[in-house]
Motif scaffolding. Structure first.
Motif, PDB file in Angstrom:
ATOM      1  N   PHE A 275    -134.118  36.909   3.973  1.00 10.80           N
ATOM      2  CA  PHE A 275    -134.778  35.664   4.361  1.00 10.80           C
ATOM      3  C   PHE A 275    -135.139  34.836   3.127  1.00 10.80           C
ATOM      4  N   ASP A 276    -135.727  35.480   2.118  1.00  8.22           N
ATOM      5  CA  ASP A 276    -136.122  34.740   0.912  1.00  8.22           C
ATOM      6  C   ASP A 276    -134.897  34.147   0.207  1.00  8.22           C
ATOM      7  N   GLU A 277    -133.796  34.879   0.174  1.00  9.05           N
ATOM      8  CA  GLU A 277    -132.582  34.363  -0.445  1.00  9.05           C
ATOM      9  C   GLU A 277    -132.065  33.132   0.294  1.00  9.05           C
ATOM     10  N   ILE A 278    -132.044  33.221   1.614  1.00  6.64           N
ATOM     11  CA  ILE A 278    -131.562  32.104   2.427  1.00  6.64           C
ATOM     12  C   ILE A 278    -132.498  30.899   2.300  1.00  6.64           C
ATOM     13  N   LEU A 279    -133.808  31.166   2.308  1.00  2.00           N
ATOM     14  CA  LEU A 279    -134.779  30.078   2.202  1.00  2.00           C
ATOM     15  C   LEU A 279    -134.650  29.364   0.860  1.00  2.00           C
TER      16      LEU A 279
END
Length: 461
Positions: free
Chosen positions: A297-301
């Protein structure tokens, strides 16, 4: 237009040979010829199925130009002159065939069957401040699409308020048809507000099955013919009569209970208010995250999110949406589309991001891992090509928690109409989801079957 002339015109407009239609329907060419030559009508009991089969045969056989010409000639093209989507095109043509059939049969029974004029003038769209119409499922259980009633209205350009009536006594027996009807209401033009009203008293006789009033414009009502009891459409345009019908109907509706209201909402106020709660149930026609590990999630965000979306408050809100416990029903085509295109509605209800192949493979593997070992996701994969639930032409997704429900139409895009469904309708949406959860294998995959389906799709990515 008489049935035979309409059918002949449809074949001519689309350059379809009569024998090809006869073969597709399973009839002898001479039998279909009798319809076109006004010497015989098909059996009434076959009309519903026959009209739909003819309409879909035309959809499959003709190209975009032919469909555009047919829609314009028969008066159901879009305001810009283009043909509607295939499902709407087929529904409109099927409705015209049924209407022409009963006009022909009624005239024949009275001994006055005469060939109609060669050309049919395209109806001028009617602007109406308010439209009232009754439930979509008749007492006999027959479903009639919204556009059968609203063909004469310019729902894309004119401002209107639509008030539709639902009979709860019929809802329980036709759950999926009523929700298909609600989906169609949500897809009406961006200029309209929709209000769905429940009959609160057991008085179905007070309103007929099919009854439309466009204020200051017309009244259209379906009534049974004497002896045969087959429905025929009556249309009234006298202003005094229309106003009288409208006033009486308004008095009746004021006593009813509202179960759905639509509103024009800027931003994602309702969506995020809902997304911050737990125990969600979904019916999705587009790919939402459903579940995603915090690391991915953090990578995508960081890669796809804006500064506002990456703020600590927004991150916490999004993360809760992606990792909270939920029950999800998603269409198989939505998963397959995501696998092939990487289009994921991640940080906004409408605006999607396109993930790389490696990102989506990792996401899908995490999804499978959660289904195998976790407790946060109950996922079922619904086929949108089955005779029980088929919303193939719809783009509406449903979200629900314990107190409210939210419907979004992904085709409206960011500045389109967004719909908030009141808590009064929760039990109806719950009935739809329970109906779907009870579908037999083959229509609804879950557990190991759903996991294998996702793995098989990943092999082809």
């Amino acid at each position: 237009m008489e049935f035979g002339s309409l059918l002949k015109s449809v074949l001519s407009l689309n350059d379809i040979k009569m024998y090809n239609l006869a073969n597709a329907l399973g009839y002898d060419k001479s039998y279909v010829s009798k319809w076109i030559n006004h010497t015989k009508l098909p059996p009434a009991k076959e009309l519903e199925s026959l009209s739909e089969r003819i309409a879909w045969f035309v959809v499959r056989e003709c190209g975009a130009d032919r469909k555009r010409m047919t829609a314009r000639e028969l008066g159901f093209s879009k305001p810009n002159g283009e043909a509607p989507e295939d499902a709407v095109f087929a529904a409109e043509l099927s409705s015209l065939l049924r209407e022409a059939y009963w006009q022909s049969k009624y005239a024949s029974e009275r001994g006055s069957l005469t060939p109609p004029p060669a050309d049919r003038a395209q109806p001028v769209p009617i602007a109406a401040e308010c439209v009232l119409f009754t439930q979509p499922v008749t007492q006999s259980g027959m479903f009639q699409p919204v556009m059968d009633d609203l063909r004469e209205l310019d729902t894309e350009n004119d401002r209107f308020r639509l008030q539709a009536v639902i009979d709860p006594s019929r809802f329980a027996d036709h759950v999926d048809l009523y929700w298909k009807h609600i989906c169609q209401l949500l897809r009406l033009g961006t200029q309209g507000d929709v209000e769905l009203l429940e009959l609160t008293r057991p008085t179905p006789a007070e309103l007929p099955d099919r009854f439309v009033i466009a204020k200051d414009a017309f009244v259209r009502q379906s009534v049974p013919l004497p002896f045969s009891r087959q429905p025929v459409t009556l249309r009234v345009t006298a202003p005094a009569v229309v106003e009288a019908y409208y006033d009486d109907a308004r008095k009746f509706l004021q006593q009813q209970q509202c179960m759905l209201e639509s509103s024009n909402v800027n931003g994602n106020l309702y969506y995020y208010k809902y997304a911050s709660t737990d125990q969600k149930r979904y019916l999705l026609s587009s790919m939402f995250p459903m579940y995603m590990s915090e690391e991915l999630f953090d990578e995508i965000l960081n890669k796809y999110g804006s500064k506002t979306q990456s703020s600590s408050i927004a991150r916490k809100r999004y993360l809760k949406e992606f990792t909270t416990k939920k029950s999800v029903v998603i269409y198989d085509t939505a998963l397959l589309r995501y696998m092939s295109t990487g289009k994921l509605s991640a940080f906004d209800a409408y605006e999607g991001e396109t993930l790389t192949v490696s990102e989506r493979k990792r996401h899908l593997q995490e999804l499978v891992g959660e289904m195998e070992n976790g407790t946060r996701l109950d996922l079922k994969i619904l086929s949108d090509k089955n005779p029980i639930i088929n919303y193939d032409e719809l783009s509406v997704s449903f979200f629900m928690n314990d107190s409210s429900a939210y419907c979004s139409d992904i085709r409206k895009k960011k500045d389109g109409v967004r719909y908030f469904v009141s808590s009064e309708s929760r039990r109806h949406l719950s009935a739809l989801l329970d109906h779907i959860h009870a579908l037999p294998p083959g229509y609804l995959m879950e557990g190991k079957d759903a996991i294998d389906y996702i793995h098989d799709g990943m092999k082809n990515m």
